[in-house]
Design a protein around this motif. Structure first.
Motif, mmCIF file in Angstrom:
data_model
loop_
_atom_site.group_PDB
_atom_site.id
_atom_site.type_symbol
_atom_site.label_atom_id
_atom_site.label_comp_id
_atom_site.label_asym_id
_atom_site.label_seq_id
_atom_site.Cartn_x
_atom_site.Cartn_y
_atom_site.Cartn_z
ATOM 1 N N GLU A 47 -3.921 -16.438 1.070
ATOM 2 C CA GLU A 47 -3.167 -17.036 -0.274
ATOM 3 C C GLU A 47 -3.038 -16.126 -1.701
ATOM 4 O OE1 GLU A 47 -3.489 -21.031 -0.475
ATOM 5 O OE2 GLU A 47 -2.375 -21.275 -2.442
ATOM 6 N N ASP A 111 2.206 -21.375 4.325
ATOM 7 C CA ASP A 111 0.993 -21.623 5.016
ATOM 8 C C ASP A 111 0.721 -22.199 6.088
ATOM 9 O OD1 ASP A 111 -1.736 -20.751 5.000
ATOM 10 O OD2 ASP A 111 -2.243 -21.610 3.322
ATOM 11 N N ARG A 230 -14.006 -17.389 1.679
ATOM 12 C CA ARG A 230 -14.451 -18.839 1.050
ATOM 13 C C ARG A 230 -15.828 -19.213 1.473
ATOM 14 N NH1 ARG A 230 -10.721 -21.261 3.727
ATOM 15 N NH2 ARG A 230 -9.049 -21.187 1.994
#
Ligand SMILES: Nc1ncnc2c1ncn2[C@@H]1O[C@H](COP(=O)(O)OP(=O)(O)OP(=O)(O)O)[C@@H](O)[C@H]1O
Ligand SMILES: [Mg+2]
Length: 414
Positions: A47, A111, A230
């Motif tokens: 992203e 996505d 992440r």
């Protein structure tokens, strides 16, 4: 804009050749209107890269809409993407614009594109080829000018082979492939990222900065990071908030990263798990000892019953029970085991009623705590006493590291 500037502008951390290459491709393709298919594992930064491409394109003042195709139910996805007319299906009380209409003049980020149903894929292909689409429930052709960036963390070509994804759409989307490297492919960036995240979180939570000991850095670097950046960010946050010791050891780090089977973690981990085993061994030993004690107690009780409840006779015949009973009982100075036990039991000879009472009394006196925590702290106290408070030797005797002993002393407030 060169690679360093781009990193600064978009908060991209890392300096591995694979990452730099991805940034180069993104910045080269950005000003064109080509569609881009970004591939990469979950949490690797897909992203972020879609943002780079949009922000560095002529569409940067236009809208940017990110759609998670995997999160929209199949029944509503066409209407969400392409809009619908009033009354086109039950519940369609109003006409509604779709994302492709709203994103006109800008960029749409699809996505998890591999999750699109086949029908939607056909509509998407039409938009890609001609900019044309139909709202759900309408036959009026609409036009939109949208750049498409798609992303996936699955092998879309595999879906093509299985008939789940249109081959023509795949090639159309994949005009420029952009692969974001997984964290385990750029190990040199892991510590950089951790430092950045932990500094940010220390700021955010106003906590003192973290320092990693070399073995901690090694463990972070060798972990496989299935959740990529992440996951690293989450773990940095956890450590920042939860870890009291700001100098973080390898052992402390292990509390935060999931245990890996067949792991490629370095030796330090092995020595750690060995230590865990030793601690576990102690607990097992405690349990076995307790079980042995129980068996002995049962034997004792059985014999006492056989002797008509006469504790004194049984104990006189079996002196080994006396030692066992008093093994873990601290006696006042000067009192021998035999003496204390024999006093009450000698009185028992007088009446069997009395002996019952006294046995209960004895049992209470020797009753052992069955709590593991108590046992553990007992063992630690004993070891410390034996070694006159010298932790190093106490730890050796207990078969745990000095650090673990230190932690336990704190935990158990010894
Ligand atoms: N190189 C990087 N430097 C700093 N932060 C990064 C980097 N790459 C990713 N991040 C951060 O990691 C997090 C995850 O990134 P992102 O959402 O782009 O991953 P993704 O590939 O889209 O994941 P998913 O497949 O789960 O959707 C975000 O908070 C992002 O800001
Ligand atoms: Mg994402």
């Amino acid at each position: 804009m060169d690679t360093q500037n781009i990193k600064q502008r978009f908060g991209i951390i890392g300096n591995s050749p694979l990452l730099n290459r991805a940034i180069d491709i993104a910045s080269q393709v950005a000003p064109t209107d080509m569609s881009v298919l970004i591939t990469g594992e979950s949490g690797s930064g897909k992203e972020v890269f879609s943002q780079i491409i949009h922000q560095m394109s002529v569409r940067k003042h236009g809208p940017f809409i990110a759609v998670n195709c995997g999160a929209i139910p199949e029944g509503t996805i066409d209407s969400e993407l392409f809009g619908h007319e009033k009354g086109s299906f039950t519940g369609a009380h109003e006409a509604r614009k779709g994302y492709f209409e709203v994103a006109n003049g800008g960029t749409i980020f699809l996505d998890e594109v591999a999750e699109l149903p086949l029908g939607t894929q056909a509509r998407l292909l039409r938009i890609l080829e001609s900019g044309e689409y139909l709202r759900v429930g309408s036959s009026k052709v609409q036009k939109t000018d949208v750049r498409i960036i798609a992303a996936t963390n699955v092998d879309v070509y595999n879906r093509v082979k299985n008939g789940k994804f249109r081959e023509d759409l795949y090639y159309r989307l994949n005009t420029v492939p952009l692969r974001i490297p997984a964290l385990h492919e750029r190990k040199e960036d892991i510590y950089l990222l951790f430092r950045k995240f932990s500094a940010d979180f220390s700021d955010k939570y106003r906590s003192p900065g973290l320092q990693l000991e070399p073995d901690a850095v090694q463990i972070l670097t060798n972990y496989s990071w299935p959740g990529n950046v992440r996951q690293l960010k989450n773990i940095a946050e956890q450590i920042c908030v939860l870890e009291k010791e700001r100098n973080v050891s390898g052992q402390a780090i292990l509390n935060y990263i999931p245990n890996e089977a067949g792991s490629n973690l370095p030796m330090t981990i092995n020595s750690q798990s060995k230590e865990d085993f030793t601690e576990r061994d102690i607990l097992y030993k405690v349990l076995f000892d307790m079980k042995k004690d129980m068996v002995e107690l049962k034997k004792l009780v059985a014999e006492i019953i056989q002797h008509g409840g006469n504790t004194a006779t049984v104990l006189a015949d079996n002196p080994q029970y006396i030692n066992q009973l008093y093994r873990d009982v601290e006696l006042p100075a000067g009192q021998e085991h035999g003496f204390t036990i024999q006093q009450p039991t000698a009185n028992n000879n007088n009446s069997s009623n009395n002996s019952d009472y006294n046995f209960a009394h004895d049992a209470e006196e020797v009753e052992e705590s069955l709590s593991l925590v108590d046992k553990e702290s007992d063992l630690i106290k004993k070891a410390l006493k034996k070694h006159k408070g010298k932790r190093k030797f106490a730890a050796q005797e207990l078969g745990i590291s000095e650090r673990t002993l230190y932690r336990k002393i704190k935990e158990l407030s010894l």
